[in-house]
Design a protein around this motif. Sequence first.
Motif: not given
Length: 332
Positions: A20-24, A52-62, A87-91, A108-112
């Motif tokens: 089970h991954f959290l992708v941010v 589970t996909l999450v980011n801080e703030g709204e995803t831009p409408a475009k 956790i997977i952190a992108c960009d 102590n999470c594992a983070l890619l």
Amino acid sequence: MSSYKVSLEAAARFLNEHEHFLVVNHVNPDGDATGSLLAMGWILRRLGKQVTLVNEGETPAKFMFLPGADEIINASVQAEHHTYDAIIACDCADFARIGEVKAWFAPNCALLNIDHHPTNDLFGTVNLVRTDAAATAEVIFDLTRHIQLAPGKELATCLYTGLLTDTGGFRYSNTTSHVMAAASELLSCGVEPGSIAERVLESITKAHISLLQRSLQTLQLTDDDKAAYLTVTLSDLATTGASSEDTEGIVNYGRNIDGVEVGVLFKEVAENTVKVSFRSRSEVDVASIAKSFGGGGHVRAAGCTVAAPLMEAKRIVIQKVSEALRECGDRS
């Protein structure tokens, strides 16, 4: 074996070892951040994982046309949440760019960490960072090939959007033969390039036009025409009804003036907080300037946040840009 291939293998093991991954992605996500987030979600689901996909703030409408975009959670408005061990952190060029989503991380999470910024500080337990890549989407494309996962149209659309936006429509100097080969392969999966370009590069809001009109009135050029500065104030945003998304691209109007080497946009986001965007043409490493203020990015495109009133932020940043231009002049 190259170090990058070792990193690809480490990333593949990371995907296999967890369920089970959290992708941010980063705060104020752009096309590459959003496309990469959604691409990783698609890949993990194809591998039979929970995501589970999450980011801080709204995803831009475009970018809401991208497959799965409606599943991205806005952490800013969701008070209750689980914590995650994988956790997977992108960009994200550094850990701070993740923002308040870090509260979703278990101790102590594992983070890619998957990224392409030269200023990345390798904050992951596993780091898949290729600094000569044009976009994080290009790195994820490499990962799909490494794990022998054929992209369908949905994944290809997300990755193509990341490539398209971070290369400025395949116009910037980071548009390499590898980028074009990847884009070609993605197009063969059914990607609709005209439709994507229309949505993410050609369409602008009325608020953006109003904001652009006001910001162009603030344009200042240095005496030697080597730097151009633009400003967006809190009042400008309130008067035009513009969002943070509507400031995108304004910095380029300064940098694109003939003879200008560095373009800078100052965006007032609070009484004592100013976001600064930098663009350079061919000589100045703006990532180094941004990093001196705690920011980062690319040699030709970078940004930072300065905790100071607008006038003070402008003074210290302009001084730093002037120093960088003088150093380039001394070397030439």
